[in-house]
Design a protein around this motif. Structure first.
Motif, mmCIF file in Angstrom:
data_model
loop_
_atom_site.group_PDB
_atom_site.id
_atom_site.type_symbol
_atom_site.label_atom_id
_atom_site.label_comp_id
_atom_site.label_asym_id
_atom_site.label_seq_id
_atom_site.Cartn_x
_atom_site.Cartn_y
_atom_site.Cartn_z
ATOM 1 N N ASP A 95 -3.125 2.022 -3.747
ATOM 2 C CA ASP A 95 -1.979 1.163 -3.456
ATOM 3 C C ASP A 95 -0.762 1.589 -4.265
ATOM 4 O O ASP A 95 -0.826 1.762 -5.485
ATOM 5 C CB ASP A 95 -2.309 -0.301 -3.756
ATOM 6 N N THR A 111 0.567 -5.729 -3.125
ATOM 7 C CA THR A 111 -0.525 -5.683 -2.156
ATOM 8 C C THR A 111 -1.474 -6.861 -2.338
ATOM 9 O O THR A 111 -1.931 -7.464 -1.359
ATOM 10 C CB THR A 111 -1.301 -4.363 -2.291
ATOM 11 N N HIS A 115 0.844 -1.194 0.000
ATOM 12 C CA HIS A 115 0.000 0.000 0.000
ATOM 13 C C HIS A 115 0.882 1.247 0.000
ATOM 14 O O HIS A 115 0.638 2.203 -0.743
ATOM 15 C CB HIS A 115 -0.937 -0.001 1.195
#
Length: 294
Positions: free
Chosen positions: A243, A249, A204
């Motif tokens: 992100d 992620t 992120h």
């Protein structure tokens, strides 16, 4: 696994109020600050209008995903830790993109409702340094010129703090300067509070941190912005437009979902509407994210 009840469906369309659960001698409480309306097709860009039409339970009457904004209070005896600090006393409206509106301002009143003053907080541990997580840490206390939690240590992952230049490039140099005098960097696996360990999970942001809280044979993973909406628990391949590294992620989110299905393991999703505490049940016909309240 069961289908959503009427109450659970309503909870997906409103920001969370104060909610608490116990892990043995440790109490964890969601401290609301405000909420946000997110544009689902812009936030989760792998989704379609048809998909959202089939899942109206996740959308408010205006067609937005509702997100909670706030913090997690961790109490052990007389000691208190805060994870993140909400958006702060401000409102922002964006004309396009994933974010529609966002507002904060209720954190201190809700902290008081839970019997805590800002000066009771010995440290603030940040999952990452986006504005909806550092708000009150950078905002002056009412009637003063020092930030509300200026007496506390600010615990930030070493990788995140090393790349604070990314925030400065986004116009957040003032916030970085406000945080700097109070920062103590932390590393993966470090215990930062009784029963609380940091876990660095980049994706992120460059140094995004999760916090694993254990007690009484139970485990709670405060996973920050690794997941923005409970619908991603069913679809961990859907990364958020916010992100930094969507592929990284998504890989982490798949592992996280499997971990949250383990016995006596719970999750805390800081943006999860009014279902911030929950656990994962897999293999049924209903949603995998099952809210818990105690």
């Amino acid at each position: 696994m069961t289908e959503l009840t009427v109450d659970e469906g309503m909870r997906l369309r409103r920001a969370a109020g104060i909610r608490s659960m116990r892990l043995g001698e440790t109490k964890v409480s969601y401290v609301p600050d405000g909420g946000a309306q997110l544009r689902p097709l812009h936030l989760l860009q792998d989704t379609t209008a048809e998909l959202w039409a089939a899942h109206p339970e996740y959308l408010d009457p205006t067609g937005h995903l509702v997100a909670s904004m706030g913090a997690l209070l961790v109490e052990h005896g007389d000691r208190a830790l805060l994870i993140d600090t909400g958006f702060g006393p401000q409102t922002l409206q964006a004309p396009d993109g994933p974010l529609g509106t966002i507002h904060g301002g209720a954190l201190l009143d809700n902290l008081a409702e839970l019997g805590r003053r800002p000066e009771d907080i010995e440290a603030v541990a940040f999952t990452h340094l986006h504005s909806d997580h550092i708000g009150w840490a950078c905002h002056p206390a009412p009637g003063g010129d020092r930030p509300v939690f200026a007496h506390a240590e600010y615990l930030i992952s070493e990788q995140e703090w090393d790349r604070r230049d990314l925030l400065e490039e986004q116009g957040m140099a003032e916030q970085v300067a406000t945080l700097a005098p109070h920062v103590r960097t932390i590393t993966d696996g470090q215990e930062i509070f009784p029963g609380v360990r940091a876990r660095i999970t980049p994706g992120h942001t460059v140094g995004h941190a999760e916090y694993v809280i254990t007690g009484g044979g139970r485990r709670l993973i405060a996973f920050g912005d690794a997941v923005h909406s409970p619908i991603q628990i069913d679809h961990p391949e859907w990364s958020s437009a916010f992100d930094h590294d969507p592929a990284l992620t998504a890989d982490h989110r798949r592992r996280l979902v499997a971990e949250l299905a383990e016995p006596d393991t719970f999750g805390f999703g800081i943006h999860f509407a009014d279902v911030v505490f929950g656990h994962v049940r897999q293999g049924g016909t209903g949603p995998a994210w099952q809210p818990v309240d105690a």
